[in-house]
Design a protein around this motif. Structure first.
Motif, PDB file in Angstrom:
ATOM      1  N   LEU A 122       0.847  -1.194   0.000  1.00 44.66           N
ATOM      2  CA  LEU A 122       0.000   0.000   0.000  1.00 44.66           C
ATOM      3  C   LEU A 122       0.883   1.243   0.000  1.00 44.66           C
ATOM      4  CD1 LEU A 122      -2.720  -0.889   2.672  1.00 44.66           C
ATOM      5  CD2 LEU A 122      -3.009  -0.779   0.203  1.00 44.66           C
ATOM      6  N   LYS A 172      -0.297   7.244   0.539  1.00 43.83           N
ATOM      7  CA  LYS A 172      -1.588   7.890   0.260  1.00 43.83           C
ATOM      8  C   LYS A 172      -2.747   6.925   0.490  1.00 43.83           C
ATOM      9  CE  LYS A 172      -0.102  11.454  -2.927  1.00 43.83           C
ATOM     10  NZ  LYS A 172      -0.216  12.030  -4.263  1.00 43.83           N
ATOM     11  N   GLU A 173      -2.583   5.652   0.100  1.00 47.77           N
ATOM     12  CA  GLU A 173      -3.649   4.662   0.295  1.00 47.77           C
ATOM     13  C   GLU A 173      -3.887   4.399   1.785  1.00 47.77           C
ATOM     14  OE1 GLU A 173      -3.369   1.837  -3.661  1.00 47.77           O
ATOM     15  OE2 GLU A 173      -1.762   1.673  -2.159  1.00 47.77           O
ATOM     16  N   SER A 222      -7.392   5.376   3.566  1.00 44.76           N
ATOM     17  CA  SER A 222      -8.155   4.368   4.296  1.00 44.76           C
ATOM     18  C   SER A 222      -8.435   4.831   5.731  1.00 44.76           C
ATOM     19  CB  SER A 222      -7.383   3.050   4.300  1.00 44.76           C
ATOM     20  OG  SER A 222      -8.041   2.098   5.083  1.00 44.76           O
TER      21      SER A 222
END
Length: 191
Positions: A11, A14-15, A19
């Protein structure tokens, strides 16, 4: 490295943040919707928010320091494999500026205390709110020590809320727990 750690490793920063902030936005929406049904009017809710140095800083701060102290003792004496959440917490705090950590921890503390203490605990009681809080931390379900600790901290935050009847105290305690633990993880990841 297990499968969850591999997924987390892939990941992007940013992910992970998307999340995290997305889950907080969803909990905020649920909390605000729940507050609409739990509290007769805004003034009832606002009565839960008051700042006093003694309650907020001394009681809430002392509570947080005890929790962080126990957490650090666990890291010292319990094998890491029992405390590893798959690397999520380390990824959340690794490389963050102190200012971003303050903002991140404040968002988490405000949103989660609004939902779990103000709404769920007021509507369904201490035990239900504490169990739901622990279950929301789903990544801990396969880690009995972590799950038990989160359940105990949630129950203790609920008792603190019942003792003070002040959401500001639990927000500050929750913030300080997350922030100090985040500083620990940030320092640990730099080694």
């Amino acid at each position: 490295m297990n499968e969850n750690e591999r997924k987390i490793e892939h990941l992007s920063d940013k992910e992970i943040l998307a999340s995290l902030y997305g889950s907080q936005a969803a909990m905020l929406l649920i909390g605000l919707t729940g507050a609409y049904f739990v509290f007769d009017d805004l003034s009832m809710f606002l009565q839960l928010l008051s700042f006093t140095w003694y309650e907020t800083i001394v009681i809430g701060g002392s509570f947080a320091l005890i929790v962080v102290g126990v957490d650090l003792l666990m890291y010292r004496f319990i094998p890491y494999r029992h405390l590893d959440d798959g690397g999520i917490n380390e990824r959340v705090f690794k490389g963050r500026s102190v200012l971003h950590m303050i903002i991140l921890c404040m968002v988490i503390a405000v949103v989660e205390e609004l939902l779990f203490r103000a709404v769920l605990q007021t509507a369904f009681g201490l035990i239900a709110a504490s169990i739901i809080f622990a279950l929301v931390h789903v990544r801990y379900l396969k880690k009995p020590i972590l799950f038990s600790f989160v359940l105990l901290v949630s129950f203790s935050l609920g008792l603190l809320f019942e003792y003070t009847n002040n959401l500001t105290v639990t927000i500050f305690a929750h913030f300080l727990i997350d922030f100090l633990f985040g500083l620990f993880l940030r320092k640990k990841s730099r080694k």
